[in-house]
Design a protein around this motif. Structure first.
Motif, PDB file in Angstrom:
ATOM      1  N   PHE A  83      -4.238  -8.594   2.211  1.00  0.00           N
ATOM      2  CA  PHE A  83      -2.926  -8.129   2.928  1.00  0.00           C
ATOM      3  C   PHE A  83      -3.842  -7.552   4.436  1.00  0.00           C
ATOM      4  N   PRO A 170      -2.081   4.296   3.734  1.00  0.00           N
ATOM      5  CA  PRO A 170      -2.221   4.392   1.955  1.00  0.00           C
ATOM      6  C   PRO A 170      -3.251   6.130   1.660  1.00  0.00           C
ATOM      7  N   TYR A 194      -9.169  -1.823   1.365  1.00  0.00           N
ATOM      8  CA  TYR A 194      -7.766  -1.242   2.048  1.00  0.00           C
ATOM      9  C   TYR A 194      -7.165  -0.743   0.979  1.00  0.00           C
ATOM     10  N   THR A 195      -7.085  -1.886   0.124  1.00  0.00           N
ATOM     11  CA  THR A 195      -6.795  -2.149  -1.175  1.00  0.00           C
ATOM     12  C   THR A 195      -7.337  -1.157  -2.498  1.00  0.00           C
ATOM     13  N   VAL A 217      -7.036  -4.648  -8.163  1.00  0.00           N
ATOM     14  CA  VAL A 217      -7.031  -4.631  -6.505  1.00  0.00           C
ATOM     15  C   VAL A 217      -5.839  -5.574  -6.261  1.00  0.00           C
ATOM     16  N   MET A 220      -2.195  -5.771  -6.736  1.00  0.00           N
ATOM     17  CA  MET A 220      -1.689  -4.609  -5.477  1.00  0.00           C
ATOM     18  C   MET A 220      -1.776  -5.284  -4.457  1.00  0.00           C
ATOM     19  N   ASP A 221      -2.889  -5.518  -4.072  1.00  0.00           N
ATOM     20  CA  ASP A 221      -2.749  -6.394  -3.114  1.00  0.00           C
ATOM     21  C   ASP A 221      -1.834  -7.585  -2.142  1.00  0.00           C
ATOM     22  N   PHE A 224       1.634  -5.807  -1.965  1.00  0.00           N
ATOM     23  CA  PHE A 224       1.157  -5.447  -0.663  1.00  0.00           C
ATOM     24  C   PHE A 224       1.602  -7.021   0.350  1.00  0.00           C
ATOM     25  N   ALA A 387       3.317  -0.921   2.236  1.00  0.00           N
ATOM     26  CA  ALA A 387       2.631  -2.238   2.396  1.00  0.00           C
ATOM     27  C   ALA A 387       4.092  -2.701   3.972  1.00  0.00           C
TER      28      ALA A 387
END
Ligand code: CMC
Length: 428
Positions: A83, A170, A194-195, A217, A220-221, A224, A387
């Motif tokens: 991301f 975030p 970041y994530t 992770v 989720m990335d 995003f 995102a």
């Protein structure tokens, strides 16, 4: 500019209008002189045939199911990139070198904390406030906290505001969640990605450390990345329209968040999961398919259909695979995933959906994943906003730097009363 012109005859007078070429995609007729030439406007509610700007960020071919960011296919970015790298790409136009990426990550990481007084601002909301309501308020309020990055004519301030928005989103989103469940806010940690940092700020509590699972992770990335930008959709157009008046970036992004909230746009992921839960079991699917096809019933299959994609949404392909990976990894046997897969198959083979070219969109499977990770449905659109912030910011920057940019001012077809004289109340 193309060699072709479009010729329009109105009231016996014929005028040529330039036809503009993009690098790929449909040509565009430049109608800027139309009103001056003819005294007429074009009529296009919902902008179905109107290009509102030039943009070099994102390209969609809805018939072929193609989505490119700065030329790179979304599938490649979701599978091979991160991301942070996609953020850099959207903001700067090119993939970063290793050093550029490291520097960018360091900058974003150093901006993740929010002004401490912002915590007081949160406490003004009711505990049961929808987190999107909190997001609209808190992000709008950033302009009251970061005065030194609101001058839109200063490229340095624009850059700082862009980094602040991407970095703080975030933290703000996790705080909205923490507030709703009555848990203390968690500060960001600079040693995490970041994530991973976002997941930790959301799910850790002082009594117990949260160690982000790499599979989660990664999922989720990907989510995003899949939501990072999507051309001139409703919320992006809102950001551009708000920004066209010279409003500061924090106010513009708050406007984008407000627009995203609607169930036809970002709110669809929440609505899609609620719908799948309501259907509950595979045997109930035909009943809901029948409702979706019934003209007298306002019910629509949420997570299905798209203004631009008239073929499979390429983001949905990645989303379906990610859903499978996450559910397997977490050992979750959620019947809602079975309902989703079966509903997709039934709809894809149904003449109504085939004829109208209705396919699953990005939101169809995202709710299944987010719910398995542990997010309540009210947080889904917040994650979308988090995102999409990079897309909004990149589009806003592109607009400010565009010499053709003007304040957005659509015209109308007036159908109200013509002029009439005021009648005093005692005579009405
Ligand atoms: N279920 C049943 N019928 C549908 C659906 C659906 N989800 N979507 C469109 N139709 C029908 C609609 O009834 C209409 O039929 P008819 O021509 O007979 O009147 C036809 O298909 C065209 O629909 P439309 O509303 O004119 O199309 P649109 O381009 O204005 O709407 C949309 C696009 C996304 C708002 C719509 O497909 C929809 O409401 N989908 C459900 C909500 C959803 O999943 N939204 C997320 C979009 S992707 C994420 C994002 O970009 O924000």
């Amino acid at each position: 500019m193309s060699d072709n012109n479009a010729t329009l005859t109105v009231g016996g007078a014929t005028k040529d209008y330039a036809v503009m070429d993009g690098s790929v995609g449909p040509q565009v007729i430049d109608v800027r002189k139309l009103y001056a030439n003819t005294g007429m406007f074009t009529y296009d509610p919902g902008f179905t045939s109107t290009a509102s700007c030039e943009s070099g960020l994102t390209y969609i071919d809805g018939d072929e199911g193609v989505l490119l960011h700065r030329g790179y296919p979304i599938g490649q970015l979701a599978e091979e990139s991160s991301f942070m790298e996609v953020c850099y790409l959207l903001l700067n136009g090119e993939l970063p070198s290793k050093t550029e990426l490291d520097d960018f990550i360091t900058t974003i990481t150093r901006h993740t904390m929010v002004h401490e007084q912002l915590t007081t601002f949160y406490r003004g909301f009711r505990r049961d406030a929808h987190p999107m309501a909190i997001m609209c308020g808190v992000v709008g309020a950033l302009s009251a906290f970061y005065h030194d990055s609101t001058d839109i004519n200063d490229p340095v301030q624009r850059k700082i505001a862009s980094h602040r928005l991407i970095a703080k989103m975030p933290t703000i989103a996790a705080m909205a969640y923490k507030y709703s469940v009555g848990q203390p806010f968690v500060y960001p940690r600079n040693d995490l990605s970041y994530t991973a940092n976002f997941l930790r700020m959301t799910f850790s509590v002082p009594a117990e450390e949260y160690i982000p699972d790499p599979v989660i992770v990664d999922a989720m990335d990907k989510i995003f990345i899949l939501h990072a930008d999507h051309e001139q959709n409703a919320s992006t157009s809102t950001v551009r329209l708000a920004g066209s008046s010279g409003a500061n970036p924090f106010a513009c992004i708050a406007a984008g968040i407000a627009c995203l909230w609607g169930p036809a746009h970002g709110g669809a992921n929440e609505a899609a999961l609620n719908m799948l839960r309501e259907i509950g079991t595979v045997d109930k699917i035909p009943e809901y398919i029948a409702r979706a096809k019934n003209k007298d019933d306002p019910f629509r299959l949420m997570g299905f259909g798209h203004r631009v994609y008239k073929n499979y949404d390429p983001r949905a392909t990645v989303m379906q695979k990610t859903a499978k990976d996450v559910l397997e990894k977490l050992g979750v046997n959620d019947p809602v995933f079975d309902v989703a897969k079966e509903l997709e198959q039934i709809a894809l083979n149904d003449p109504y959906f085939i004829e109208k070219k209705l396919y699953p969109n990005v939101d169809f499977y995202s709710g299944v994943i987010l719910s398995a990770i542990g997010f309540p449905t009210e947080m889904f659109t917040v994650l979308f906003a988090l995102a999409r912030t990079v897309g909004w910011v990149a589009q806003w920057n592109e607009m400010i730097s565009d010499p053709a940019q003007k304040i957005g001012r659509p015209r109308q077809l007036y159908t109200g009363p013509t002029q009439r004289d005021y009648v005093p109340v005692e005579k009405r």
